[in-house]
Design a protein around this motif. Structure first.
Motif, PDB file in Angstrom:
ATOM      1  N   PHE A   1     -19.834 106.868 -15.368  1.00  0.00           N
ATOM      2  CA  PHE A   1     -18.268 107.488 -15.368  1.00  0.00           C
ATOM      3  C   PHE A   1     -18.424 108.899 -15.505  1.00  0.00           C
ATOM      4  O   PHE A   1     -18.215 109.953 -14.086  1.00  0.00           O
TER       5      PHE A   1
ATOM      6  N   LEU B   1     -13.441 113.291 -19.671  1.00  0.00           N
ATOM      7  CA  LEU B   1     -13.579 112.230 -18.723  1.00  0.00           C
ATOM      8  C   LEU B   1     -13.416 113.005 -17.771  1.00  0.00           C
ATOM      9  O   LEU B   1     -13.553 114.114 -16.888  1.00  0.00           O
TER      10      LEU B   1
ATOM     11  N   PRO C   1     -21.527 105.156 -19.526  1.00  0.00           N
ATOM     12  CA  PRO C   1     -21.318 106.341 -19.920  1.00  0.00           C
ATOM     13  C   PRO C   1     -22.468 107.600 -18.766  1.00  0.00           C
ATOM     14  O   PRO C   1     -21.179 108.095 -18.523  1.00  0.00           O
TER      15      PRO C   1
ATOM     16  N   LEU D   1     -15.073 101.566 -11.796  1.00  0.00           N
ATOM     17  CA  LEU D   1     -16.138 101.885 -12.225  1.00  0.00           C
ATOM     18  C   LEU D   1     -16.039 101.072 -13.628  1.00  0.00           C
ATOM     19  O   LEU D   1     -16.970 100.469 -14.167  1.00  0.00           O
ATOM     20  N   MET D   2     -14.836 101.152 -14.203  1.00  0.00           N
ATOM     21  CA  MET D   2     -15.191 100.385 -15.428  1.00  0.00           C
ATOM     22  C   MET D   2     -15.146  98.715 -15.410  1.00  0.00           C
ATOM     23  O   MET D   2     -15.530  98.259 -16.102  1.00  0.00           O
TER      24      MET D   2
ATOM     25  N   SER E   1     -19.523 110.117 -11.707  1.00  0.00           N
ATOM     26  CA  SER E   1     -18.425 110.402 -10.108  1.00  0.00           C
ATOM     27  C   SER E   1     -17.208 111.386 -10.504  1.00  0.00           C
ATOM     28  O   SER E   1     -17.078 111.456  -9.739  1.00  0.00           O
TER      29      SER E   1
ATOM     30  N   PRO F   1     -19.110 102.714  -7.414  1.00  0.00           N
ATOM     31  CA  PRO F   1     -19.444 101.557  -8.421  1.00  0.00           C
ATOM     32  C   PRO F   1     -20.260 100.387  -8.533  1.00  0.00           C
ATOM     33  O   PRO F   1     -21.451 100.640  -8.958  1.00  0.00           O
TER      34      PRO F   1
ATOM     35  N   SER G   1      -9.070 110.363  -9.788  1.00  0.00           N
ATOM     36  CA  SER G   1     -10.517 110.657  -9.816  1.00  0.00           C
ATOM     37  C   SER G   1     -10.008 109.174 -11.011  1.00  0.00           C
ATOM     38  O   SER G   1     -11.044 108.483 -12.213  1.00  0.00           O
TER      39      SER G   1
ATOM     40  N   PHE H   1     -11.249 108.436 -21.505  1.00  0.00           N
ATOM     41  CA  PHE H   1     -11.229 108.625 -20.227  1.00  0.00           C
ATOM     42  C   PHE H   1     -10.409 110.268 -21.105  1.00  0.00           C
ATOM     43  O   PHE H   1     -10.398 111.002 -19.505  1.00  0.00           O
TER      44      PHE H   1
ATOM     45  N   ASP I   1     -11.273 106.630  -9.648  1.00  0.00           N
ATOM     46  CA  ASP I   1     -12.339 105.951  -9.804  1.00  0.00           C
ATOM     47  C   ASP I   1     -13.051 105.215 -11.153  1.00  0.00           C
ATOM     48  O   ASP I   1     -13.696 104.249 -10.505  1.00  0.00           O
ATOM     49  N   ILE I   2     -12.701 105.774 -11.784  1.00  0.00           N
ATOM     50  CA  ILE I   2     -13.393 105.928 -13.917  1.00  0.00           C
ATOM     51  C   ILE I   2     -12.823 103.859 -13.496  1.00  0.00           C
ATOM     52  O   ILE I   2     -13.430 103.367 -13.905  1.00  0.00           O
TER      53      ILE I   2
END
Length: 278
Positions: free
Chosen positions: A85, A166, A82, A141-142, A88, A52, A134, A163, A137-138
């Motif tokens: 997101f 995703l 976005p 990244l956020m 990834s 990220p 995942s 979320f 990871d998200i």
């Protein structure tokens, strides 16, 4: 000292409740095994955290400075996050594919298939572990996005919905990765990476499809990634370049339809391929 375990009752002779418990137990065991492998690989954890940061620095500050957005009154990173997101999530196909291909090559899958365990439990365990990875990871990244000025503006309920979209796309990508991992040999997995990156670029991840040549813009608008990215931009309240086509105007609908369609195709293919392994 020798410990003798009682044999498990064959699946066919079990009741529906017993079958369900068997599947849940095997799913948890396989997911725990995959998560333990992930935790014991510091390099993998480091790469998950650094991805990220590097992505935001490269696309947000290096390339983003060349994107003229001053007239719109918003920062390019508002549009970018976005997209990162979604990218990834799609690139997670490669992670799943490599793990399954290595297990198949080393005979781990054959070992599991020789044991009295549910084939559904093995595949579900793999998907559960990847979904948890995942999610982390998200989340990372956020946090990185918030640190550089990105924010959501339409309430926490919309954030949870974004979320969920995703993770829905990631779930579909998991079954695509499982199927490809059962088909492709480990030495050939690099080919998939060379295809995944351009596919994430032929979308509205970094720029609007309207700025592309017409034929490329059509491909980008119908890219499943574009639907998810466009939908979560709306849920986050982030700015974006919306197109006039039907698919661009119904991104929220397509963000649900595309993952369900991909799952409907590759879930049974993955299960069938796993059961037919020699």
């Amino acid at each position: 000292m020798t410990l003798t375990l009682p044999p498990r009752t064959p699946m066919a002779s079990r009741s529906l409740v017993q079958r369900f418990r068997w599947v849940v137990s095997d799913t948890w065991n396989v997911a725990s095994r995959d998560l333990i492998h992930w935790v014991r690989q510091p390099v993998r954890i480091f790469s998950s955290v650094m991805y990220p940061v590097v992505s935001i620095l490269i696309f947000g500050y290096v390339f983003g400075n060349a994107v003229m957005v001053a007239s719109g009154g918003w920062n390019y990173r508002e549009f970018l996050m976005p997209g990162l997101f979604g990218q990834s999530v799609v690139l997670g196909v490669g992670v799943t594919l490599v793990a399954i291909a290595e297990d198949t090559h080393r005979g781990v899958n054959s070992r599991f298939r020789s044991m009295p365990m549910s084939s559904t439990g093995f595949l579900a365990g793999r998907s559960a572990a990847d979904l948890l990875n995942s999610t982390l990871d998200i989340a990372v990244l956020m946090v990185c996005g918030l640190a550089v000025g990105w924010e959501w503006r339409l309430g926490f309920g919309n954030v949870l919905a974004a979320f969920g979209l995703l993770l829905l796309l990631r779930f579909a990508m998991i079954w695509l990765g499982i199927f490809l991992g059962l088909v492709i040999k480990p030495e050939n997995t690099s080919v998939v990476w060379t295809i995944l990156l351009p596919l994430t670029m032929f979308s509205d991840t970094f720029v609007s499809p309207q700025t592309m040549p017409h034929w490329m813009g059509v491909i980008s608008e119908w890219n499943p990634l574009s639907a998810t990215v466009g939908a979560i931009r709306g849920l986050f309240g982030n700015p974006g370049w919306g197109g006039d086509s039907w698919v661009a105007q119904h991104s929220l609908l397509m963000a649900v339809v595309w993952p369900l369609a991909i799952t409907a195709v590759f879930w049974p293919l993955a299960v069938r391929r796993y059961r037919s392994l020699s």
